[in-house]
Design a protein around this motif. Structure first.
Motif, short mmCIF file in Angstrom:
data_model
loop_
_atom_site.label_atom_id
_atom_site.label_comp_id
_atom_site.label_asym_id
_atom_site.label_seq_id
_atom_site.Cartn_x
_atom_site.Cartn_y
_atom_site.Cartn_z
N ASN A 44 43.44 40.74 26.26
CA ASN A 44 43.68 41.61 27.42
C ASN A 44 42.40 41.86 28.20
O ASN A 44 42.40 41.86 29.44
N LYS A 45 41.29 42.07 27.49
CA LYS A 45 40.00 42.25 28.17
C LYS A 45 39.61 41.00 28.94
O LYS A 45 39.14 41.07 30.08
N ILE A 50 38.96 37.90 33.98
CA ILE A 50 39.30 36.73 34.80
C ILE A 50 39.91 37.19 36.13
O ILE A 50 39.61 36.62 37.18
N GLU A 51 40.76 38.20 36.09
CA GLU A 51 41.35 38.72 37.32
C GLU A 51 40.26 39.28 38.25
O GLU A 51 40.31 39.07 39.47
N GLU A 52 39.27 39.97 37.68
CA GLU A 52 38.18 40.52 38.49
C GLU A 52 37.35 39.40 39.12
O GLU A 52 36.97 39.48 40.30
N VAL A 53 37.07 38.36 38.34
CA VAL A 53 36.30 37.23 38.87
C VAL A 53 37.07 36.54 40.00
O VAL A 53 36.50 36.18 41.03
N THR A 54 38.37 36.41 39.82
CA THR A 54 39.20 35.79 40.86
C THR A 54 39.18 36.63 42.13
O THR A 54 39.08 36.10 43.24
N GLN A 55 39.25 37.94 41.98
CA GLN A 55 39.21 38.82 43.15
C GLN A 55 37.88 38.70 43.87
O GLN A 55 37.83 38.65 45.11
N VAL A 56 36.78 38.67 43.12
CA VAL A 56 35.46 38.52 43.74
C VAL A 56 35.38 37.18 44.46
O VAL A 56 34.87 37.09 45.58
N GLY A 57 35.89 36.13 43.83
CA GLY A 57 35.88 34.81 44.46
C GLY A 57 36.69 34.79 45.74
O GLY A 57 36.29 34.17 46.73
N ASN A 58 37.83 35.49 45.74
CA ASN A 58 38.65 35.54 46.95
C ASN A 58 37.96 36.30 48.07
O ASN A 58 38.19 36.01 49.25
#
Length: 105
Positions: A44-45, A50-58
């Motif tokens: 879960n962590k 991964i979701e945070e990294v994807t958001q930063v990348g977007n």
């Protein structure tokens, strides 16, 4: 048998002692359950990270698009657009000089 009936009448059932195998099995099952719980927490962590990294990348997508456009504009040869007009002019100049030379003869 009288003791079994007496304990049954009191509401307590006497269980036979668990064997060493059963005790060890329960211990191992408990450890496995705890380990699986830790694995689930860590997954879960990881998922959140991964979701945070994807958001930063977007968030960088517009910047990347701008730089890509800039790179494409800079990659074009500025002489390329002028070559077509200059070639046409030199062809006409060449014809004029040939015509001018023939007239002189």
């Amino acid at each position: 048998m009288a003791t079994n009936r007496a304990s049954a009448a009191n509401g307590t059932h006497s269980r036979p002692e668990k064997s060493y195998y059963e005790q060890q099995r329960e211990i191992l099952v408990t450890e496995i359950a705890q380990s699986l719980e830790l694995v689930l927490q860590n997954i879960n962590k990881l998922n959140r990270s991964i979701e945070e990294v994807t958001q930063v990348g977007n968030e960088f997508a517009p910047v990347e698009s701008l730089w890509s456009h800039f790179e494409n504009v800079m990659a074009k040869d500025p002489n390329e657009s002028h070559e077509g007009t200059q070639e046409g002019a030199t062809e006409h100049e060449g014809e004029e000089t040939e015509v001018g030379e023939e007239q002189r003869k």
